[in-house]
Design a protein around this motif. Structure first.
Motif, PDB file in Angstrom:
ATOM      1  N   GLN A  40       0.831  -1.205   0.000  1.00  0.00           N
ATOM      2  CA  GLN A  40       0.000   0.000   0.000  1.00  0.00           C
ATOM      3  C   GLN A  40       0.864   1.251   0.000  1.00  0.00           C
ATOM      4  O   GLN A  40       0.599   2.221  -0.738  1.00  0.00           O
ATOM      5  CB  GLN A  40      -0.910   0.007   1.235  1.00  0.00           C
ATOM      6  CG  GLN A  40      -1.860   1.202   1.286  1.00  0.00           C
ATOM      7  CD  GLN A  40      -2.820   1.230   0.114  1.00  0.00           C
ATOM      8  OE1 GLN A  40      -3.582   0.281  -0.087  1.00  0.00           O
ATOM      9  NE2 GLN A  40      -2.793   2.305  -0.676  1.00  0.00           N
ATOM     10  N   GLU A  43       2.389   1.757  -3.448  1.00  0.00           N
ATOM     11  CA  GLU A  43       1.401   2.314  -4.376  1.00  0.00           C
ATOM     12  C   GLU A  43       1.197   3.805  -4.118  1.00  0.00           C
ATOM     13  O   GLU A  43       1.086   4.598  -5.072  1.00  0.00           O
ATOM     14  CB  GLU A  43       0.069   1.563  -4.233  1.00  0.00           C
ATOM     15  CG  GLU A  43       0.107   0.139  -4.785  1.00  0.00           C
ATOM     16  CD  GLU A  43      -1.209  -0.589  -4.624  1.00  0.00           C
ATOM     17  OE1 GLU A  43      -1.543  -1.420  -5.499  1.00  0.00           O
ATOM     18  OE2 GLU A  43      -1.913  -0.333  -3.621  1.00  0.00           O
ATOM     19  N   LYS A  49      -1.813   2.119  -9.040  1.00  0.00           N
ATOM     20  CA  LYS A  49      -2.259   0.862  -8.470  1.00  0.00           C
ATOM     21  C   LYS A  49      -1.430  -0.262  -9.079  1.00  0.00           C
ATOM     22  O   LYS A  49      -1.311  -0.365 -10.304  1.00  0.00           O
ATOM     23  CB  LYS A  49      -3.742   0.643  -8.758  1.00  0.00           C
ATOM     24  CG  LYS A  49      -4.347  -0.534  -8.000  1.00  0.00           C
ATOM     25  CD  LYS A  49      -5.848  -0.547  -8.150  1.00  0.00           C
ATOM     26  CE  LYS A  49      -6.491  -1.649  -7.310  1.00  0.00           C
ATOM     27  NZ  LYS A  49      -6.208  -1.484  -5.855  1.00  0.00           N
ATOM     28  N   HIS A  52      -4.441  -5.870  -8.380  1.00  0.00           N
ATOM     29  CA  HIS A  52      -5.884  -6.030  -8.170  1.00  0.00           C
ATOM     30  C   HIS A  52      -6.037  -7.156  -7.153  1.00  0.00           C
ATOM     31  O   HIS A  52      -5.587  -8.288  -7.391  1.00  0.00           O
ATOM     32  CB  HIS A  52      -6.588  -6.418  -9.469  1.00  0.00           C
ATOM     33  CG  HIS A  52      -6.620  -5.312 -10.481  1.00  0.00           C
ATOM     34  ND1 HIS A  52      -7.165  -4.078 -10.225  1.00  0.00           N
ATOM     35  CD2 HIS A  52      -6.171  -5.276 -11.769  1.00  0.00           C
ATOM     36  CE1 HIS A  52      -7.052  -3.317 -11.293  1.00  0.00           C
ATOM     37  NE2 HIS A  52      -6.454  -4.016 -12.249  1.00  0.00           N
TER      38      HIS A  52
END
Length: 301
Positions: A40, A43, A49, A52
């Motif tokens: 996280q 990112e 991103k 997925h």
């Protein structure tokens, strides 16, 4: 680059390759929440991103795949750099080598198991050809060369010399006779080797009456590949002048017969070239030292 960014990239690479946060955490001996937090944060830092994620599946975004490829290369370079200054870490990584076909068959490949046993963490990528390789554009770490070297910006290390031999198949000699002196070669047909780079035909050189002489038999065929050169000779298509180490097994078996044995041939130097860099990676350094030692041992046997 911040150290925690490199750490996050390492975690990200593990997650992508294992396709699992849990497996990556186990491999890295981290808590799973720490792995999720690291991804996280990466990112957020990159502003894209990367993955997925659902409860049942994990896939890489287009941006994530690009970051993965670059991160893997970057981490490999960093690890290699650290290994170069750490005496506790053995040489590792991918080593790209280019070598002439004849030396590849007779010296390099028969000895490579020894190198792999000594340095199991080095992955060897070997290309073998008789063309002139561009180290930089083709990403080659080091190249083994035959013959005198042209001036270049690369560093070279001479490892020794190889003897040449002149021979032909028994069927050819039965049909055209045996040359007794280098001058007799004018009456014979030759399979000549030419350089793909310069298009020059290799001269047949001998020591005669204290001098080095060159003889160019009438050309029956021209080839730019030593494997093809040998095949043509074995087929009786003409005489050939090539590396003695390549011809020796066939001379011993009788499929080729050496001629002009009373006239010494002029040896060819063998060298290793590598880019002129202040930083020479451990994998290249140990290969150069190892091959130099192998070549010396093979030359004396």
């Amino acid at each position: 680059m911040r150290s925690n960014m490199l750490e996050s990239m390492g975690i990200f690479v593990q997650v992508v390759e294992l396709r699992s946060f849990t497996k990556a955490a186990d491999t890295l001996q981290l808590h799973r929440p720490a792995v999720s937090k690291s991804i996280q944060q990466l990112e957020d830092d990159l502003g894209v991103k990367l993955l997925h994620r659902t409860t049942r599946s994990l896939s890489v975004t287009a941006e994530g795949d690009e970051i993965y490829q670059r991160a893997k290369t970057l981490l490999s370079d960093v690890n290699e750099m650290m290994a170069s200054v750490s005496p506790t870490q053995p040489p590792r990584g991918r080593l790209r080598i280019d070598a002439p076909l004849a030396l590849t068959h007779t010296i390099l490949v028969p000895s490579l198991s020894e190198f792999r046993a000594l340095y199991p963490q080095i992955e060897v990528v070997l290309t073998a050809s008789d063309r002139l390789t561009d180290l930089i554009s083709e990403g080659i770490d080091c190249v083994i060369r035959l013959g005198e070297l042209a001036d270049s910006s690369f560093i070279s290390r001479r490892v020794g010399n190889v003897r040449m031999a002149t021979c032909a198949a028994p069927s050819y000699l039965e049909k055209y006779g045996i040359p007794m002196t280098p001058d007799d070669l004018i009456h014979h047909k030759a399979i000549n080797f030419f350089s793909e780079h310069s298009r020059e035909v290799m001269e047949w050189k001998f020591a005669m009456n204290g001098e080095v002489i060159s003889r160019n038999p009438g050309s029956n065929m021209l080839v730019n590949n030593s494997d093809v050169l040998l095949s043509c000779g074995l087929a009786g298509l003409g005489m050939l002048h090539a590396l003695q180490t390549m011809l020796k097994p066939h001379i011993q078996s009788g499929t080729l017969r050496e001629v002009l044995v009373d006239y010494a041939t002029i040896t060819k130097p063998v060298s290793i070239l590598f880019p002129d860099r202040r930083y020479l990676s451990p994998k290249v350094r140990v290969f150069i030292d190892w091959f130099s030692d192998v070549f010396e041992r093979k030359s004396q046997s």
